[in-house]
Design an enzyme around this catalytic site. Structure first.
Site, PDB file in Angstrom:
ATOM      1  N   HIS A   1      -0.556   1.012  -9.848  1.00  0.00           N
ATOM      2  CA  HIS A   1      -1.715   1.388  -9.122  1.00  0.00           C
ATOM      3  C   HIS A   1      -2.641   1.735 -10.148  1.00  0.00           C
ATOM      4  CE1 HIS A   1       0.425   0.750  -4.945  1.00  0.00           C
ATOM      5  NE2 HIS A   1       1.198   0.337  -5.570  1.00  0.00           N
TER       6      HIS A   1
ATOM      7  N   GLU B   1      -4.915   3.669  -8.400  1.00  0.00           N
ATOM      8  CA  GLU B   1      -5.375   5.279  -8.599  1.00  0.00           C
ATOM      9  C   GLU B   1      -4.714   5.982 -10.111  1.00  0.00           C
ATOM     10  OE1 GLU B   1      -5.976   4.188  -4.969  1.00  0.00           O
ATOM     11  OE2 GLU B   1      -4.298   3.514  -6.154  1.00  0.00           O
TER      12      GLU B   1
ATOM     13  N   CYS C   1      -2.599   4.329  -1.318  1.00  0.00           N
ATOM     14  CA  CYS C   1      -1.322   4.348  -0.567  1.00  0.00           C
ATOM     15  C   CYS C   1       0.163   5.705  -0.243  1.00  0.00           C
ATOM     16  CB  CYS C   1      -0.432   2.979  -1.841  1.00  0.00           C
ATOM     17  SG  CYS C   1       0.316   3.536  -3.176  1.00  0.00           S
TER      18      CYS C   1
ATOM     19  N   CYS D   1       0.512   6.804  -4.289  1.00  0.00           N
ATOM     20  CA  CYS D   1      -0.715   7.230  -5.072  1.00  0.00           C
ATOM     21  C   CYS D   1      -1.095   8.683  -4.531  1.00  0.00           C
ATOM     22  CB  CYS D   1      -1.437   5.887  -4.968  1.00  0.00           C
ATOM     23  SG  CYS D   1      -1.966   4.403  -6.138  1.00  0.00           S
TER      24      CYS D   1
END
Length: 156
Positions: A53, A55, A83, A86
């Site tokens: 992801h 992040e 999410c 993260c």
């Protein structure tokens, strides 16, 4: 445009650039002391890695730059609402402030919301759909795992 808006605009620009290369619409920057120390985009599709992801990739870049997994004093600016995975990684790294440009409600019509995962994780473990259990393993031929780790830490 204030500093927060500038960093959020950079995260959104990263997300837009990622779309142009076939990626998902997520970008993130990590800032400490007014300096961008990490940038990342969502690379799930290009890497096949479900943890890639924006992040997390920005956190990884920041940690490499600082030579430490501890990122206290840093802020994360993300194009979308982070999410739970993260969010947990940010907490474990010592991040205490996050700003995001687009919410889960914005993402919902496009199948990009993680609100359902947040709702599932808010339930007690026994009520969640994922089976989660503790199965102790004893190794009588060695010191307990965490004792071994602590001993190694004490040597370093």
């Amino acid at each position: 445009m204030n500093q927060e808006q500038t960093y959020l605009a950079e995260a959104v620009a990263l997300a837009r650039s990622n779309i142009e290369t076939g990626g998902r619409p997520f970008g993130a920057v990590v800032v400490r002391g007014g300096e961008v120390i990490g940038r990342g985009v969502n690379e799930m599709l290009s890497t096949g890695d479900p943890t890639s992801h924006a992040e997390l990739n920005a956190l990884r870049a920041a940690a490499r730059k600082l030579g430490s997994p501890r990122l206290e004093g840093a802020l994360v600016y993300a194009s979308g609402q982070p999410c739970p995975m993260c969010l947990a990684a940010m907490r474990m790294a010592g991040i205490t402030e996050i700003a995001y440009a687009h919410s889960n409600a914005d993402a919902e019509p496009f199948g990009l919301s993680t609100a359902a995962i947040y709702a599932e994780l808010a339930k007690p473990l026994a009520e969640q759909a994922m089976r989660f259990r503790h199965v102790p393993v004893e190794d009588t031929s060695a010191a307990p795992l965490y004792v071994t780790w602590q001993r190694q830490q004490d040597k370093d």
